[in-house]
Structure formats: structure tokens, C-alpha cells
Write a protein that holds these residues in place. Structure first.
Motif, PDB file in Angstrom:
ATOM      1  N   UNK A  79      28.973 -14.047 -22.408  1.00 34.35           N
ATOM      2  CA  UNK A  79      29.248 -12.571 -22.509  1.00 34.35           C
ATOM      3  C   UNK A  79      30.775 -12.577 -22.210  1.00 34.35           C
ATOM      4  N   UNK A  80      31.472 -11.463 -22.487  1.00 34.84           N
ATOM      5  CA  UNK A  80      32.885 -11.131 -22.497  1.00 34.84           C
ATOM      6  C   UNK A  80      33.283 -11.597 -21.109  1.00 34.84           C
ATOM      7  N   UNK A  81      32.899 -11.221 -19.893  1.00 36.57           N
ATOM      8  CA  UNK A  81      33.318 -11.474 -18.719  1.00 36.57           C
ATOM      9  C   UNK A  81      33.468 -12.709 -18.399  1.00 36.57           C
ATOM     10  N   UNK A  82      32.371 -13.585 -18.644  1.00 36.59           N
ATOM     11  CA  UNK A  82      32.420 -14.829 -18.361  1.00 36.59           C
ATOM     12  C   UNK A  82      33.269 -15.751 -19.133  1.00 36.59           C
ATOM     13  N   UNK A  83      33.293 -15.366 -20.478  1.00 27.68           N
ATOM     14  CA  UNK A  83      34.220 -15.989 -21.305  1.00 27.68           C
ATOM     15  C   UNK A  83      35.695 -15.752 -21.010  1.00 27.68           C
ATOM     16  N   UNK A  84      36.259 -14.808 -20.279  1.00 27.31           N
ATOM     17  CA  UNK A  84      37.513 -14.593 -19.689  1.00 27.31           C
ATOM     18  C   UNK A  84      37.485 -15.451 -18.505  1.00 27.31           C
ATOM     19  N   UNK A  85      36.523 -15.679 -17.531  1.00 25.74           N
ATOM     20  CA  UNK A  85      36.818 -16.406 -16.866  1.00 25.74           C
ATOM     21  C   UNK A  85      36.790 -17.872 -16.803  1.00 25.74           C
ATOM     22  N   UNK A  86      36.011 -18.248 -17.907  1.00 24.93           N
ATOM     23  CA  UNK A  86      36.061 -19.909 -18.299  1.00 24.93           C
ATOM     24  C   UNK A  86      37.312 -20.187 -18.863  1.00 24.93           C
ATOM     25  N   UNK A  87      38.127 -19.048 -19.297  1.00 26.56           N
ATOM     26  CA  UNK A  87      39.366 -19.489 -20.284  1.00 26.56           C
ATOM     27  C   UNK A  87      40.515 -19.309 -19.042  1.00 26.56           C
ATOM     28  N   UNK A  88      40.122 -18.693 -18.139  1.00 27.91           N
ATOM     29  CA  UNK A  88      41.246 -18.320 -16.978  1.00 27.91           C
ATOM     30  C   UNK A  88      41.258 -19.751 -16.283  1.00 27.91           C
ATOM     31  N   UNK A  89      39.979 -20.233 -15.944  1.00 32.79           N
ATOM     32  CA  UNK A  89      40.115 -21.589 -15.293  1.00 32.79           C
ATOM     33  C   UNK A  89      40.675 -22.725 -16.235  1.00 32.79           C
ATOM     34  N   UNK A  90      40.460 -22.397 -17.527  1.00 33.88           N
ATOM     35  CA  UNK A  90      41.207 -23.436 -18.436  1.00 33.88           C
ATOM     36  C   UNK A  90      42.628 -23.374 -18.634  1.00 33.88           C
ATOM     37  N   UNK A  91      43.230 -22.372 -18.448  1.00 27.80           N
ATOM     38  CA  UNK A  91      44.733 -21.906 -18.620  1.00 27.80           C
ATOM     39  C   UNK A  91      45.391 -22.263 -17.397  1.00 27.80           C
ATOM     40  N   UNK A  92      44.661 -22.362 -16.131  1.00 32.36           N
ATOM     41  CA  UNK A  92      45.311 -22.586 -14.788  1.00 32.36           C
ATOM     42  C   UNK A  92      45.783 -24.042 -14.662  1.00 32.36           C
ATOM     43  N   UNK A  93      46.984 -24.315 -13.735  1.00 32.33           N
ATOM     44  CA  UNK A  93      47.139 -25.415 -13.460  1.00 32.33           C
ATOM     45  C   UNK A  93      46.529 -26.298 -12.870  1.00 32.33           C
ATOM     46  N   UNK A  94      46.792 -27.581 -12.492  1.00 36.88           N
ATOM     47  CA  UNK A  94      45.832 -28.557 -11.846  1.00 36.88           C
ATOM     48  C   UNK A  94      45.902 -28.167 -10.217  1.00 36.88           C
ATOM     49  N   UNK A  95      44.470 -28.754  -9.972  1.00 38.92           N
ATOM     50  CA  UNK A  95      44.076 -28.206  -8.438  1.00 38.92           C
ATOM     51  C   UNK A  95      44.976 -29.067  -7.333  1.00 38.92           C
ATOM     52  N   UNK A  96      44.961 -28.560  -6.274  1.00 39.47           N
ATOM     53  CA  UNK A  96      45.736 -29.359  -5.099  1.00 39.47           C
ATOM     54  C   UNK A  96      44.786 -30.702  -4.805  1.00 39.47           C
ATOM     55  N   UNK A  97      43.627 -30.232  -4.715  1.00 38.73           N
ATOM     56  CA  UNK A  97      42.504 -31.379  -4.304  1.00 38.73           C
ATOM     57  C   UNK A  97      42.547 -32.462  -5.343  1.00 38.73           C
ATOM     58  N   UNK A  98      43.280 -32.451  -6.722  1.00 34.11           N
ATOM     59  CA  UNK A  98      43.343 -33.830  -7.655  1.00 34.11           C
ATOM     60  C   UNK A  98      44.109 -34.576  -7.065  1.00 34.11           C
ATOM     61  N   UNK A  99      44.941 -34.528  -5.952  1.00 33.21           N
ATOM     62  CA  UNK A  99      45.777 -35.461  -5.610  1.00 33.21           C
ATOM     63  C   UNK A  99      44.769 -36.332  -4.508  1.00 33.21           C
ATOM     64  N   UNK A 100      44.053 -35.715  -3.827  1.00 38.97           N
ATOM     65  CA  UNK A 100      43.151 -36.458  -2.939  1.00 38.97           C
ATOM     66  C   UNK A 100      42.281 -37.146  -3.643  1.00 38.97           C
ATOM     67  N   UNK A 101      41.747 -36.814  -4.488  1.00 35.69           N
ATOM     68  CA  UNK A 101      40.752 -37.428  -5.602  1.00 35.69           C
ATOM     69  C   UNK A 101      41.237 -38.551  -6.341  1.00 35.69           C
ATOM     70  N   UNK A 102      42.478 -38.320  -6.643  1.00 37.63           N
ATOM     71  CA  UNK A 102      43.254 -39.499  -7.673  1.00 37.63           C
ATOM     72  C   UNK A 102      43.463 -40.726  -6.448  1.00 37.63           C
ATOM     73  N   UNK A 103      43.823 -40.260  -5.304  1.00 31.09           N
ATOM     74  CA  UNK A 103      43.959 -41.374  -4.125  1.00 31.09           C
ATOM     75  C   UNK A 103      42.613 -42.124  -4.207  1.00 31.09           C
ATOM     76  N   UNK A 104      41.417 -41.214  -3.837  1.00 33.38           N
ATOM     77  CA  UNK A 104      40.262 -42.045  -3.639  1.00 33.38           C
ATOM     78  C   UNK A 104      39.493 -42.727  -4.957  1.00 33.38           C
ATOM     79  N   UNK A 105      40.143 -42.388  -5.997  1.00 33.58           N
ATOM     80  CA  UNK A 105      39.915 -43.096  -7.416  1.00 33.58           C
ATOM     81  C   UNK A 105      40.598 -44.412  -7.629  1.00 33.58           C
ATOM     82  N   UNK A 106      41.722 -44.510  -6.804  1.00 34.33           N
ATOM     83  CA  UNK A 106      42.566 -45.575  -7.084  1.00 34.33           C
ATOM     84  C   UNK A 106      43.769 -45.384  -8.236  1.00 34.33           C
ATOM     85  N   UNK A 107      44.012 -44.114  -8.135  1.00 32.17           N
ATOM     86  CA  UNK A 107      44.994 -43.583  -9.315  1.00 32.17           C
ATOM     87  C   UNK A 107      46.335 -43.731  -8.788  1.00 32.17           C
ATOM     88  N   UNK A 108      47.123 -43.129  -9.762  1.00 33.34           N
ATOM     89  CA  UNK A 108      48.754 -43.341  -9.334  1.00 33.34           C
ATOM     90  C   UNK A 108      49.021 -41.845  -8.605  1.00 33.34           C
TER      91      UNK A 108
END
Length: 303
Positions: A79-108
Motif C-alpha cells: 500500500x502507498x504508505x508502506x511503499x513510502x516507508x520502504x523507499x525512505x529506508x532505501x534512500x537514507x544513508x548508512x546506519x551507525x551500527x554498521x561500523x560495529x558490525x563491520x568490525x565484528x565481521x572482520x571488515x575494513x
């Protein structure tokens, strides 16, 4: 998230306004302030030292996730509202928790921090522009209003965090020790507030939207890793790219949904669900990657 379903009124305060600002916006500002407190000059130096890596990551971030959002929304007939919400998630920048997960996964990790920083700084321009391009034929909104909102809830708190850190100097470490916990609590409150306010409607559409959220996130990991591979990145950088693309600043998406699409309460739901899910999937992703690396190392030793 569970408390939001069980005790919807417990987080009712999250949707209220204080001094003309919604509590969601204030909580997100706290999170962004914490991000500013953790940044250092070295994080910005990496951008200049590794521009090609940053370019690849930023391009993937703002192309892969928005396109996935539109494709999945249409595929599952949201439905329209959920579509808007999913698009907003997609167009936002990376999350700050990604840095922790990258460390845990052995990334750079250094690359992860730099990519999160750059995508966040570009968000005031790219998030409204891409969102407008993707939904303009379905929903009308003011991109300039979204630009101003992102500047207020993202850039200003980050700048304030940098200023406070510079003023406190060594004492800033004390604040940094507690900011992760405060940020996690703030995200939990945002999620609880959004879910609590829409609990009955979420249950009605729970199956479809949860599937979309999971596919959006997991596809982001896979395509992020794939982009890193086809562009010649080594394994550690590919891991980081996967995490950065797959994990979004869902707190910002929830704030934008509440402020820019107030007539669509359900627009904030995808962000709330994504916030809860991507931390779970991120930990699982890191565990799987580390387990695979251990098996590869064991095989090399036996050979």
C-alpha cells in the motif's frame, strides 16, 4: 519492539512534541550527536586517501537500496504508505551500527566509518532528491522541506558533537563511553513508539512487510558484496561494502516519515521494523563471515 506490541501506551511519549519538535526527531538528534562525538580528523583523512573506495561505496549505497525498495514495493503490491516507508529506508544513508558490525565481521572498519560519514553528510541532498524521483508520481511532498529537516536532525547535531568533543578534549572519552548505550536506547524508543502507535495495523500487514524488510536488507548485503567484487575490492573491503549497503539509518527514515508524511502513520513502520531486523541480521552476517573465514584458514593449514 516487542514492548511496543505488548504495551503500546508505554512509548506514547515518543510521538509527542516538545518545544515544537517531535520526540522522534530529538532522539535521532541525540544519536547523531553521539556520531559527531566519535568522529576524528583521521576519519576525514581517509576520504582523501581512499577516494575511489568511498566513491564505490557511496554510489552503491544510494543506488542499490533505493532501487531495491521500489522493486520490492511493486513486487509485493505494498500500500502507498508502506511503499513510502520502504523507499525512505532505501534512500537514507548508512546506519551507525554498521561500523560495529563491520568490525565484528572482520571488515575494513576505517573504511566503514568513512563511508558512513560521507553518506550521512550527503544525505541532505541525495535523500530528498532520490526520494522525490522515485515517488513523485505516487505521492507529493516537498523535497526542500525534507532537506531542511535532515540538516536539522543530522548535520547540526553531528557538528555540535564535533564542537563539544573539541572543547572537552580528553574528557570527551568519558562521554564516548556512554553514548553507544544512549544511542541504542534512543533507537529502541523510536522503534517502540512507532510500533506502539500502529500495532493493530502492523499485525494486519505483518507478513508482507516483514518479508519485504528482510529481503531489502539481505539483498543489500548480497549486492553490496557483489559490487565490491566486480569492482576489484579485496575481501575485507567487500565485507565492509556489504554491511554499509545493507544497513541503513532507519532512525532517520522514521523521523522523515513522521515529519514529512504525517498523514501516513504507517510510513514510519518499515523503518521501525528495519531497525530491529538489521541489527539481528548484521550480527548473524558477522558470525557467518567469521565462521567461513575460520574454515578457510583451517583448510589452508591442512593443505
Amino acid at each position: 519492539m516487542i514492548l511496543g506490541f505488548i504495551q503500546p501506551t508505554l512509548f506514547g511519549w515518543v510521538l509527542k512534541k516538545v518545544f515544537g519538535q517531535s520526540m522522534i526527531t530529538i532522539l535521532l538528534g541525540v544519536i547523531m550527536f553521539g556520531m559527531g562525538m566519535t568522529l576524528s580528523l583521521d576519519d576525514f583523512k581517509i576520504v582523501l586517501q581512499r577516494p575511489l573506495d568511498i566513491l564505490k561505496g557511496t554510489a552503491a549505497q544510494f543506488i542499490v537500496m533505493p532501487l531495491l525498495a521500489v522493486i520490492l514495493s511493486k513486487l509485493f503490491g505494498l500500500e502507498e504508505a508502506l511503499m513510502v516507508g520502504v523507499v525512505l529506508v532505501g534512500t537514507c544513508p548508512g546506519g551507525t551500527s554498521s561500523n560495529v558490525i563491520s568490525y565484528m565481521a572482520g571488515g575494513d572498519v576505517a573504511l566503514s566509518v568513512a563511508m558512513t560519514t560521507v553518506s550521512t553528510l550527503l544525505a541532505p541532498i541525495l535523500t530528498p532528491a532520490i526520494t522525490y524521483f522515485l515517488i513523485r508520481q505516487t505521492v507529493s511532498f516537498d523535497p526542500m522541506s525534507m532537506f531542511i529537516s535532515i540538516v536539522q536532525v543530522v548535520l547540526l547535531p553531528i557538528a555540535l558533537g564535533l564542537i563539544v568533543k573539541a572543547m572537552l578534549k580528553e574528557k570527551a572519552n568519558v562521554v564516548n563511553d556512554v553514548m553507544p548505550a544512549i544511542s541504542s536506547l534512543s533507537i529502541a524508543c523510536i522503534v517502540g513508539g512507532v510500533i506502539g502507535a500502529n500495532a493493530e495495523r502492523i499485525i494486519g500487514a505483518l507478513g508482507i512487510i516483514v518479508i519485504v524488510i528482510i529481503l531489502h536488507n539481505l539483498s543489500g548485503y548480497a549486492l553490496g558484496y557483489f559490487v565490491g567484487k566486480i569492482t576489484g575490492m579485496p575481501r575485507k573491503k567487500r565485507i565492509t561494502l556489504a554491511v554499509e549497503v545493507g544497513m541503513q539509518n532507519s532512525g532517520l527514515a522514521a523521523s522523515l516519515a513522521a515529519s514529512q508524511f504525517a498523514a501516513m502513520p504507517m510510513a514510519a513502520v518499515p523503518a521501525a521494523l528495519f531497525s530491529a531486523w538489521h541489527n539481528i541480521s548484521g550480527a548473524l552476517f558477522a558470525a557467518i563471515v567469521k565462521s567461513r573465514e575460520a574454515k578457510m584458514a583451517e583448510s589452508e593449514m591442512e593443505a
